[in-house]
Scaffold this motif. Structure first.
Motif, PDB file in Angstrom:
ATOM      1  N   LEU A 229      75.139 133.385 100.070  1.00  0.00           N
ATOM      2  CA  LEU A 229      75.833 133.863  98.876  1.00  0.00           C
ATOM      3  C   LEU A 229      75.048 134.917  98.092  1.00  0.00           C
ATOM      4  CD1 LEU A 229      77.269 130.473  97.505  1.00  0.00           C
ATOM      5  CD2 LEU A 229      78.503 132.296  98.690  1.00  0.00           C
ATOM      6  N   SER A 230      74.069 135.521  98.727  1.00  0.00           N
ATOM      7  CA  SER A 230      73.288 136.559  98.042  1.00  0.00           C
ATOM      8  C   SER A 230      74.206 137.701  97.603  1.00  0.00           C
ATOM      9  CB  SER A 230      72.212 137.112  98.985  1.00  0.00           C
ATOM     10  OG  SER A 230      71.293 136.109  99.332  1.00  0.00           O
ATOM     11  N   GLY A 231      74.093 138.100  96.332  1.00  0.00           N
ATOM     12  CA  GLY A 231      74.927 139.164  95.795  1.00  0.00           C
ATOM     13  C   GLY A 231      76.258 138.679  95.262  1.00  0.00           C
ATOM     14  N   TRP A 232      76.729 137.565  95.767  1.00  0.00           N
ATOM     15  CA  TRP A 232      77.998 136.992  95.296  1.00  0.00           C
ATOM     16  C   TRP A 232      77.732 135.979  94.191  1.00  0.00           C
ATOM     17  CZ3 TRP A 232      80.547 132.247  95.083  1.00  0.00           C
ATOM     18  CH2 TRP A 232      81.952 132.295  94.936  1.00  0.00           C
ATOM     19  N   ALA A 233      76.713 135.167  94.366  1.00  0.00           N
ATOM     20  CA  ALA A 233      76.288 134.213  93.339  1.00  0.00           C
ATOM     21  C   ALA A 233      75.118 134.821  92.576  1.00  0.00           C
ATOM     22  CB  ALA A 233      75.881 132.886  93.976  1.00  0.00           C
ATOM     23  N   ILE A 234      75.240 134.895  91.269  1.00  0.00           N
ATOM     24  CA  ILE A 234      74.254 135.546  90.421  1.00  0.00           C
ATOM     25  C   ILE A 234      73.554 134.500  89.551  1.00  0.00           C
ATOM     26  CG2 ILE A 234      73.878 137.315  88.656  1.00  0.00           C
ATOM     27  CD1 ILE A 234      74.957 138.415  91.284  1.00  0.00           C
ATOM     28  N   VAL A 235      72.228 134.526  89.564  1.00  0.00           N
ATOM     29  CA  VAL A 235      71.445 133.630  88.716  1.00  0.00           C
ATOM     30  C   VAL A 235      71.150 134.331  87.392  1.00  0.00           C
ATOM     31  CG1 VAL A 235      69.279 132.363  88.448  1.00  0.00           C
ATOM     32  CG2 VAL A 235      70.418 132.431  90.678  1.00  0.00           C
ATOM     33  N   LEU A 236      71.472 133.672  86.299  1.00  0.00           N
ATOM     34  CA  LEU A 236      71.222 134.202  84.962  1.00  0.00           C
ATOM     35  C   LEU A 236      70.450 133.166  84.149  1.00  0.00           C
ATOM     36  CD1 LEU A 236      74.857 135.428  84.253  1.00  0.00           C
ATOM     37  CD2 LEU A 236      72.903 136.942  84.541  1.00  0.00           C
ATOM     38  N   SER A 237      69.430 133.607  83.451  1.00  0.00           N
ATOM     39  CA  SER A 237      68.791 132.697  82.509  1.00  0.00           C
ATOM     40  C   SER A 237      69.697 132.575  81.291  1.00  0.00           C
ATOM     41  CB  SER A 237      67.421 133.227  82.091  1.00  0.00           C
ATOM     42  OG  SER A 237      67.559 134.391  81.285  1.00  0.00           O
ATOM     43  N   HIS A 238      69.554 131.488  80.581  1.00  0.00           N
ATOM     44  CA  HIS A 238      70.350 131.309  79.368  1.00  0.00           C
ATOM     45  C   HIS A 238      70.076 132.439  78.380  1.00  0.00           C
ATOM     46  CE1 HIS A 238      71.357 128.858  75.555  1.00  0.00           C
ATOM     47  NE2 HIS A 238      72.487 129.255  76.098  1.00  0.00           N
ATOM     48  N   GLU A 239      68.850 132.893  78.333  1.00  0.00           N
ATOM     49  CA  GLU A 239      68.492 133.992  77.421  1.00  0.00           C
ATOM     50  C   GLU A 239      69.246 135.275  77.763  1.00  0.00           C
ATOM     51  OE1 GLU A 239      66.350 131.966  78.901  1.00  0.00           O
ATOM     52  OE2 GLU A 239      65.703 130.844  77.125  1.00  0.00           O
ATOM     53  N   GLN A 240      69.461 135.543  79.060  1.00  0.00           N
ATOM     54  CA  GLN A 240      70.209 136.738  79.467  1.00  0.00           C
ATOM     55  C   GLN A 240      71.649 136.688  78.970  1.00  0.00           C
ATOM     56  OE1 GLN A 240      68.861 136.349  83.752  1.00  0.00           O
ATOM     57  NE2 GLN A 240      69.089 138.577  83.647  1.00  0.00           N
ATOM     58  N   VAL A 241      72.225 135.518  78.955  1.00  0.00           N
ATOM     59  CA  VAL A 241      73.608 135.353  78.519  1.00  0.00           C
ATOM     60  C   VAL A 241      73.751 135.654  77.025  1.00  0.00           C
ATOM     61  CG1 VAL A 241      75.383 133.581  78.156  1.00  0.00           C
ATOM     62  CG2 VAL A 241      74.224 133.733  80.353  1.00  0.00           C
ATOM     63  N   LEU A 242      72.677 135.472  76.281  1.00  0.00           N
ATOM     64  CA  LEU A 242      72.727 135.659  74.830  1.00  0.00           C
ATOM     65  C   LEU A 242      72.468 137.092  74.390  1.00  0.00           C
ATOM     66  CD1 LEU A 242      70.731 132.498  73.651  1.00  0.00           C
ATOM     67  CD2 LEU A 242      73.183 132.726  74.067  1.00  0.00           C
ATOM     68  N   VAL A 243      71.979 137.929  75.292  1.00  0.00           N
ATOM     69  CA  VAL A 243      71.591 139.292  74.914  1.00  0.00           C
ATOM     70  C   VAL A 243      72.815 140.127  74.558  1.00  0.00           C
ATOM     71  CG1 VAL A 243      70.612 141.458  75.770  1.00  0.00           C
ATOM     72  CG2 VAL A 243      69.465 139.300  76.252  1.00  0.00           C
ATOM     73  N   ARG A 244      72.739 140.842  73.436  1.00  0.00           N
ATOM     74  CA  ARG A 244      73.742 141.821  73.036  1.00  0.00           C
ATOM     75  C   ARG A 244      73.010 143.082  72.600  1.00  0.00           C
ATOM     76  NH1 ARG A 244      75.921 137.949  74.759  1.00  0.00           N
ATOM     77  NH2 ARG A 244      77.731 136.816  73.958  1.00  0.00           N
ATOM     78  N   PRO A 245      73.394 144.278  73.043  1.00  0.00           N
ATOM     79  CA  PRO A 245      74.487 144.540  73.988  1.00  0.00           C
ATOM     80  C   PRO A 245      74.113 144.093  75.401  1.00  0.00           C
ATOM     81  CG  PRO A 245      73.305 146.568  73.519  1.00  0.00           C
ATOM     82  CD  PRO A 245      72.741 145.533  72.591  1.00  0.00           C
ATOM     83  N   LEU A 246      75.120 144.008  76.247  1.00  0.00           N
ATOM     84  CA  LEU A 246      74.915 143.549  77.619  1.00  0.00           C
ATOM     85  C   LEU A 246      74.064 144.527  78.412  1.00  0.00           C
ATOM     86  CD1 LEU A 246      78.541 142.374  78.457  1.00  0.00           C
ATOM     87  CD2 LEU A 246      76.658 141.015  77.564  1.00  0.00           C
ATOM     88  N   ILE A 247      73.355 143.974  79.390  1.00  0.00           N
ATOM     89  CA  ILE A 247      72.515 144.787  80.270  1.00  0.00           C
ATOM     90  C   ILE A 247      73.141 144.827  81.660  1.00  0.00           C
ATOM     91  CG2 ILE A 247      70.230 145.022  81.306  1.00  0.00           C
ATOM     92  CD1 ILE A 247      69.115 143.459  78.916  1.00  0.00           C
ATOM     93  N   GLU A 248      73.555 146.001  82.106  1.00  0.00           N
ATOM     94  CA  GLU A 248      74.100 146.236  83.455  1.00  0.00           C
ATOM     95  C   GLU A 248      75.151 145.191  83.867  1.00  0.00           C
ATOM     96  OE1 GLU A 248      70.490 148.461  85.696  1.00  0.00           O
ATOM     97  OE2 GLU A 248      70.314 146.282  85.576  1.00  0.00           O
ATOM     98  N   PRO A 249      76.266 145.088  83.128  1.00  0.00           N
ATOM     99  CA  PRO A 249      77.277 144.075  83.440  1.00  0.00           C
ATOM    100  C   PRO A 249      77.925 144.247  84.805  1.00  0.00           C
ATOM    101  CG  PRO A 249      78.113 145.643  81.828  1.00  0.00           C
ATOM    102  CD  PRO A 249      76.646 145.913  81.971  1.00  0.00           C
ATOM    103  N   ASP A 250      77.965 145.459  85.346  1.00  0.00           N
ATOM    104  CA  ASP A 250      78.590 145.658  86.651  1.00  0.00           C
ATOM    105  C   ASP A 250      77.839 144.958  87.781  1.00  0.00           C
ATOM    106  OD1 ASP A 250      80.878 147.116  85.988  1.00  0.00           O
ATOM    107  OD2 ASP A 250      79.733 148.974  85.795  1.00  0.00           O
TER     108      ASP A 250
END
Length: 255
Positions: A229-250
């Motif tokens: 599932l490499s590239g299909w499943a993305i690992v995000l830290s909880h801190e990344q989810v809280l960042v605004r503005p978003l970083i490279e959402p694509d």
């Protein structure tokens, strides 16, 4: 011997209730709270106010007016905001009927599940931001036990994600919140089923939001590779989810 689960305490209002004219921002805040059942003061401040102090003052006014309930947790954790019946009725009167049907009171709040549920809400808010930035709005969000997972046929694979996002009615991304409590063997089995969902076209991606440390993160990344599932499943830290503005959402989607 039975074990009694810890319940949070609610703040009690005193004195005469002030008359408060609800603003558009108030309605948006109360609507979100009714959708997710409860919200932390920190989350409310991040999404709706320029500062935590401004959020605290407005929330206190809404509490004193009888629209909000405030639940006290630990001294190191933010207070939780939920709607009173008065608040729920006020919101239902002001939103479209199809939205009003989804609004609920929080009910009893169990402290043991607060961390996980707040992280699900963070991921929901993150998904809404991602959709807005990409020009594919978040049209639906379903949590575990919701209708959207059944509509996508995930129940046939014994999958019930913590969150499931529908973007513009054509893109579906599951979200799993990992609090480091699930055995890696259980997660490995779950990822195999997600691989089947990917092959079948039932889902277009998976976000794994981690609240654990580096070792847990590396173990999960290895399981993702093993499941193909490499590239299909993305690992995000909880801190990344809280960042605004978003970083490279694509990069959160398969292209």
């Amino acid at each position: 011997m039975s074990v009694r689960r810890a319940k949070a305490q609610r703040l009690v209002r005193c004195g005469k209730r002030p008359v408060v004219a609800l603003t558009e921002r108030d309605i948006e805040l109360l609507t979100l709270i009714a959708l997710v059942r409860y919200l932390s003061l920190t989350q409310a401040a991040r999404e709706f106010f320029p500062s935590l102090d401004r959020a605290r003052r407005r929330v206190r006014l809404l509490f004193d007016a009888g629209y909000l309930g405030i639940t006290l947790t630990a001294s190191t954790s933010p207070n939780l905001l939920s709607l009173t019946r008065t608040g729920l009725c006020a919101v239902i009167e002001r939103v479209p009927a199809h939205l009003g049907e989804q609004l609920r009171l929080a009910g009893p709040i169990r402290l043991a599940g607060v961390k996980h549920r707040l992280a699900i809400t963070d991921t929901r808010l993150f998904a809404a931001q991602v959709g807005a930035v990409r020009g594919r709005p978040l049209t639906r969000w379903s949590q575990a036990g919701g209708e959207l997972a059944r509509e996508r046929g995930l129940d046939a694979l014994h999958l019930d994600p913590d969150g499931l996002a529908e973007f513009a009615g054509i893109e579906f991304v599951a979200a799993e919140i990992d609090c480091s409590t699930e055995a890696l063997g259980v997660l490995k089995s779950k990822l195999r089923r997600y691989a089947e969902a990917a092959r079948s076209g039932l889902l277009h991606g998976l976000w794994l939001v981690l609240l654990g440390g580096t070792e847990r993160c590396e173990n999960i990344r290895s399981l993702i590779v093993e499941a193909g599932l490499s590239g299909w499943a993305i690992v995000l830290s909880h801190e990344q989810v809280l960042v605004r503005p978003l970083i490279e959402p694509d990069k959160l989607f398969v292209t």
